[in-house]
Design a protein around this motif. Structure first.
Motif, PDB file in Angstrom:
ATOM      1  N   LYS A  27     -34.898 101.988  -3.165  1.00 21.51           N
ATOM      2  CA  LYS A  27     -34.152 101.145  -2.228  1.00 21.51           C
ATOM      3  C   LYS A  27     -34.164  99.687  -2.687  1.00 21.51           C
ATOM      4  CE  LYS A  27     -34.963  99.843   2.416  1.00 21.51           C
ATOM      5  NZ  LYS A  27     -35.550 100.163   3.698  1.00 21.51           N
ATOM      6  N   ILE A  28     -35.318  99.216  -3.133  1.00 24.29           N
ATOM      7  CA  ILE A  28     -35.429  97.843  -3.611  1.00 24.29           C
ATOM      8  C   ILE A  28     -34.586  97.641  -4.865  1.00 24.29           C
ATOM      9  CG2 ILE A  28     -37.051  96.148  -4.581  1.00 24.29           C
ATOM     10  CD1 ILE A  28     -37.300  96.525  -1.585  1.00 24.29           C
ATOM     11  N   GLU A  29     -34.597  98.611  -5.768  1.00 22.61           N
ATOM     12  CA  GLU A  29     -33.803  98.506  -6.992  1.00 22.61           C
ATOM     13  C   GLU A  29     -32.319  98.449  -6.677  1.00 22.61           C
ATOM     14  OE1 GLU A  29     -33.174  97.988 -10.944  1.00 22.61           O
ATOM     15  OE2 GLU A  29     -35.100  98.052  -9.925  1.00 22.61           O
ATOM     16  N   LYS A  30     -31.872  99.227  -5.697  1.00 22.75           N
ATOM     17  CA  LYS A  30     -30.465  99.209  -5.303  1.00 22.75           C
ATOM     18  C   LYS A  30     -30.096  97.839  -4.750  1.00 22.75           C
ATOM     19  CE  LYS A  30     -27.169 101.410  -2.213  1.00 22.75           C
ATOM     20  NZ  LYS A  30     -26.994 102.325  -1.097  1.00 22.75           N
ATOM     21  N   ASN A  31     -30.962  97.267  -3.913  1.00 19.82           N
ATOM     22  CA  ASN A  31     -30.696  95.937  -3.363  1.00 19.82           C
ATOM     23  C   ASN A  31     -30.666  94.885  -4.467  1.00 19.82           C
ATOM     24  OD1 ASN A  31     -30.485  96.857  -0.753  1.00 19.82           O
ATOM     25  ND2 ASN A  31     -32.607  96.408  -0.237  1.00 19.82           N
ATOM     26  N   ASP A  36     -27.667  91.043  -7.854  1.00 26.45           N
ATOM     27  CA  ASP A  36     -27.266  90.615  -9.197  1.00 26.45           C
ATOM     28  C   ASP A  36     -25.754  90.638  -9.349  1.00 26.45           C
ATOM     29  OD1 ASP A  36     -29.836  90.164 -10.031  1.00 26.45           O
ATOM     30  OD2 ASP A  36     -30.059  92.127 -11.010  1.00 26.45           O
ATOM     31  N   TYR A  37     -25.106  91.664  -8.813  1.00 24.55           N
ATOM     32  CA  TYR A  37     -23.649  91.747  -8.901  1.00 24.55           C
ATOM     33  C   TYR A  37     -22.995  90.611  -8.132  1.00 24.55           C
ATOM     34  CZ  TYR A  37     -18.890  93.442  -8.414  1.00 24.55           C
ATOM     35  OH  TYR A  37     -17.539  93.539  -8.433  1.00 24.55           O
ATOM     36  N   ILE A  38     -23.496  90.330  -6.939  1.00 26.31           N
ATOM     37  CA  ILE A  38     -22.911  89.256  -6.134  1.00 26.31           C
ATOM     38  C   ILE A  38     -23.100  87.912  -6.828  1.00 26.31           C
ATOM     39  CG2 ILE A  38     -23.170  87.979  -3.969  1.00 26.31           C
ATOM     40  CD1 ILE A  38     -23.662  90.661  -2.589  1.00 26.31           C
ATOM     41  N   LEU A  39     -24.267  87.689  -7.412  1.00 23.37           N
ATOM     42  CA  LEU A  39     -24.495  86.428  -8.110  1.00 23.37           C
ATOM     43  C   LEU A  39     -23.639  86.305  -9.362  1.00 23.37           C
ATOM     44  CD1 LEU A  39     -28.356  85.985  -7.804  1.00 23.37           C
ATOM     45  CD2 LEU A  39     -26.570  84.764  -6.577  1.00 23.37           C
ATOM     46  N   LYS A  40     -23.287  87.428  -9.965  1.00 21.13           N
ATOM     47  CA  LYS A  40     -22.434  87.384 -11.152  1.00 21.13           C
ATOM     48  C   LYS A  40     -21.011  86.980 -10.807  1.00 21.13           C
ATOM     49  CE  LYS A  40     -24.221  90.639 -14.217  1.00 21.13           C
ATOM     50  NZ  LYS A  40     -24.199  91.917 -14.856  1.00 21.13           N
TER      51      LYS A  40
END
Length: 67
Positions: A27-31, A36-40
């Motif tokens: 769950k933490i890895e998915k978050n 990371d995607y949003i920051l990219k």
């Protein structure tokens, strides 16, 4: 209860904690991937400083200064 029963219960609890820890880690890895995607894709603000003057301002030779 016998000692083997206690060992078996402890073994089951250890397995349960392991499974819950793995699920929590997933769950933490998915978050983290979502963040990371949003920051990219979020553009960083670009601040452009004002350009420095290229030369020093002087008095125009056509103007007559009164002393």
């Amino acid at each position: 209860m016998k000692i083997k029963s206690y060992i078996f219960i402890v073994f089951l609890v250890v397995i349960l904690f392991f499974i819950l820890g793995v699920r929590y880690g997933q769950k933490i890895e998915k978050n983290n991937k979502v963040v990371d995607y949003i920051l990219k894709i979020t553009p960083y603000p670009t601040y452009t400083p004002y350009p420095l003057p290229t030369k020093v301002a002087t008095v125009s030779p056509t103007l007559k200064l009164k002393p």
